[in-house]
Design an enzyme around this catalytic site. Structure first.
Site, PDB file in Angstrom:
ATOM      1  N   SER A 209      34.975  45.884  36.479  1.00  0.00           N
ATOM      2  CA  SER A 209      35.873  45.081  37.307  1.00  0.00           C
ATOM      3  C   SER A 209      35.523  45.137  38.787  1.00  0.00           C
ATOM      4  O   SER A 209      36.113  44.418  39.594  1.00  0.00           O
ATOM      5  CB  SER A 209      37.326  45.539  37.111  1.00  0.00           C
ATOM      6  OG  SER A 209      37.510  46.799  37.720  1.00  0.00           O
TER       7      SER A 209
ATOM      8  N   LYS B  56      39.794  50.486  42.397  1.00  0.00           N
ATOM      9  CA  LYS B  56      40.164  49.167  42.889  1.00  0.00           C
ATOM     10  C   LYS B  56      40.065  49.163  44.408  1.00  0.00           C
ATOM     11  O   LYS B  56      40.031  50.197  45.060  1.00  0.00           O
ATOM     12  CB  LYS B  56      41.618  48.812  42.501  1.00  0.00           C
ATOM     13  CG  LYS B  56      41.835  48.588  41.006  1.00  0.00           C
ATOM     14  CD  LYS B  56      41.239  47.259  40.551  1.00  0.00           C
ATOM     15  CE  LYS B  56      41.336  47.071  39.051  1.00  0.00           C
ATOM     16  NZ  LYS B  56      40.330  47.847  38.293  1.00  0.00           N
TER      17      LYS B  56
END
Lengths: 423, 143
Positions: free
Chosen positions: B61, B98
């Site tokens: 991701s 993230k």
């Protein structure tokens, strides 16, 4: 002023640091060998789990409260301890590393409010390493320990800090504290003090130092004086050189064959040799011991040891192992189930201090110790892992080693065990 | 924080050469006056050893940020996270990688891959930033 920084449920906290979801859960750590609990966090204690509980016995309690159990991982604990101590070192001009999860800090000369300063220390340690700590501040080591203990039990202080001199009713706390809860007072000493009418810490504080000295010695006199705010026990800023080196283990399973124990004892001698060389010391004697389980109901307890002296100061693994095996031959009795063995190196001396025997002429202790070989082996083992190069005799048997089935990952010391983050 | 000087905790011993070149009898090397230690990655990459951890990244991701599956991330827990930092955050009980983005005062966790959705940290739920990612070690040569 002295601060005692004490990690909260250290082994548990090491695991929780990498699994923050467990912060409010009951967590405990079980030893690999015998499956007993060796660390519990506050929540685990609250549901009734206790230190030393065997896992199999408390399984129902664990399941009922969804407690998380980790297997001990000493590589992890050692590394996390190192990190905590490194952070603490930045906060004080003097620091004593008291144990794997405690340190005394010298606070003299620090101009800030010590409670605020200690609060900063606690939050820095927590952010940098993930380990929560409790801090006790007092004029003496003994009182700093008391203060830290009060904070841990939530009896005094706030947040992570308890400052002794800010307490309004410190004597009341001492009165509520049994004398055996004091640093340096064992159960047996406590029983002796009880017989003299001293039951709690306040009574001990009010005892006459001279009286205590004449009955118990100067060490306990110092404790009395420290309880009264007089610092008598200095910080040990440099650890004293070791007088002996001991390597011993309880076996993963009871052993009866000579070869199994030989392998163990040789492995212990190897480990002891590494410690010896790391400190640039030489051993003049070696003691090896074996014992059956003291709790074995079938046969009476057998424990024996043998001490061998070296002709010249020894640092060489092969000689240490040979001596350990010789000693073992003398004390091993067939037909018994051995539970534990160990090797202790005695009469340690540094490199250049040795007494030449009348029959030999040598310049320093290196003679006969095969220094180049040992140095190469130590280098290889440091780089590629412990026991990469080892004595053949240690391959005789693996059975003494602790059961590896439940090992927790060594998150910070092995590339293969790194914590993962979902990306 | 008071900058007390404390003994340096070496991760490993860096051998400083006394001489860059050996001095055979009589012939000095012109490099003898220019002595420097070897370049050390530990010193270069890790500013706060006590607070620095290696974390393995699983998933894709964050590819557009140059972080790929199986990379080793160097994470510094001593740093205060800033807007736009890539962080390790505890989300739903798991450690995730993230980018921390603050939009109109609200924290969001952004992926770096169009196939993934940003996560908003809502009022009342706590954002626990475990540490700030400072480097990613990516194996260019596949073993």
């Amino acid at each position: 002023m002295i601060a005692l920084v004490d990690c909260d449920a250290f082994y548990c906290s090491c695991h929780i640091a990498f699994a923050p979801a467990l912060t409010n859960s009951a967590v405990c750590v079980a030893s690999n060998n015998d499956g007993c609990l060796i660390s519990l966090n506050r929540q685990a204690k609250a549901v009734g789990l206790k230190m030393g509980d065997p896992l199999f016995k408390v399984q129902p309690l664990i399941k009922k409260h969804n407690a998380k159990v980790f297997s001990s991982s000493f590589y992890l604990y050692g590394d996390m301890s190192r990190r905590v101590m490194q952070v603490l070192s930045k906060f004080a001009p003097g620091i004593e590393f008291y144990s794997i999860d405690e340190a005394f800090l010298e606070f003299s000369g620090i101009g800030y409010d010590l409670t605020e300063y200690s609060s900063d220390i606690a939050s820095t340690v927590k952010q940098w390493t993930g380990i929560p700590v409790s801090i006790g501040i007092a004029p003496t080591k003994t009182l700093a320990k008391v203060a830290a203990r009060l904070r841990k039990k939530n009896l005094a202080g706030t947040g992570s800090v308890c400052e002794w001199q800010k307490l309004n009713n410190s004597n009341q706390f001492l009165e509520a504290m049994p004398v055996t809860d004091l640093w340096g007072i064992s159960f047996r000493l406590g029983a002796r003090l009880n017989r003299l009418g001293i039951h709690n810490a306040k009574q001990f504080k009010n005892a006459s130092p001279a009286y205590i000295r004449s009955h118990f010695g100067v060490v306990l006199e110092r404790t009395v004086r420290e309880l009264n705010g007089v610092p008598c026990i200095p910080l040990e800023l440099a650890p004293p050189p070791k007088q002996q080196i001991m390597v011993s283990r309880s076996f993963g399973e009871k052993l009866t064959h000579f070869d199994d124990i030989r392998a163990a004892v040789s492995a212990f001698a190897t480990r002891a040799g590494e410690k010896l060389r790391r400190q640039s010391l030489y051993a003049q004697a070696l003691n090896v011991f074996v014992q059956t389980s003291p709790f074995d109901t079938e046969k009476s307890h057998y424990a024996n040891s043998a001490t061998l002296f070296f002709g010249r100061p020894c640092q060489d693994t092969q000689q240490l192992s040979k001596a350990a095996n010789q000693g073992l031959k003398q004390i091993f009795k067939p037909g018994l189930k051995y539970q534990k063995a160990g090797v202790m190196l005695l009469d340690l001396i540094p490199k250049t201090f040795g007494q030449a025997s009348l029959l030999e002429i040598y310049e320093d202790n290196t003679t006969g110790n095969n220094v180049p070989l040992m140095s190469v082996i130590d280098d290889i083992n440091r780089r590629y892992g412990q026991d990469t190069v080892r004595l053949g005799i240690t391959n005789l048997s693996d059975r003494w080693k602790m059961k590896q089935s439940m090992l927790s990952p060594a998150y910070t010391t092995r590339w293969t065990d790194l914590p993962t983050a979902i990306c | 924080m008071l900058p007390f000087i404390s003994p340096k905790f070496e991760r490993r011993i860096i051998r400083l050469p006394l001489f860059l070149s050996r001095v055979p009898a009589g012939f000095p090397s012109p490099a003898d006056d220019h002595l420097e230690a070897e370049l050390d990655l530990n010193e270069h990459l890790i500013k706060h050893p006590a607070a620095t951890f290696f974390v393995r990244c699983k998933g894709d991701s964050m590819q557009e940020a140059g972080i790929f599956n199986d990379d080793i991330l160097i994470v510094d827990r001593s740093l205060t996270p800033r807007d736009n930092d890539i962080v390790i955050a505890a989300v739903g009980g798991e450690l995730t990688v993230k980018r921390l983005v603050v939009k109109l005062g609200q924290p969001w966790l952004y992926p770096a891959n169009p196939n993934y959705k940003p996560i908003q940290i809502k009022e009342g739920s706590e954002l626990h930033v475990w540490g700030v990612v400072i480097n990613a070690i990516h194996n260019v040569r596949q073993s």
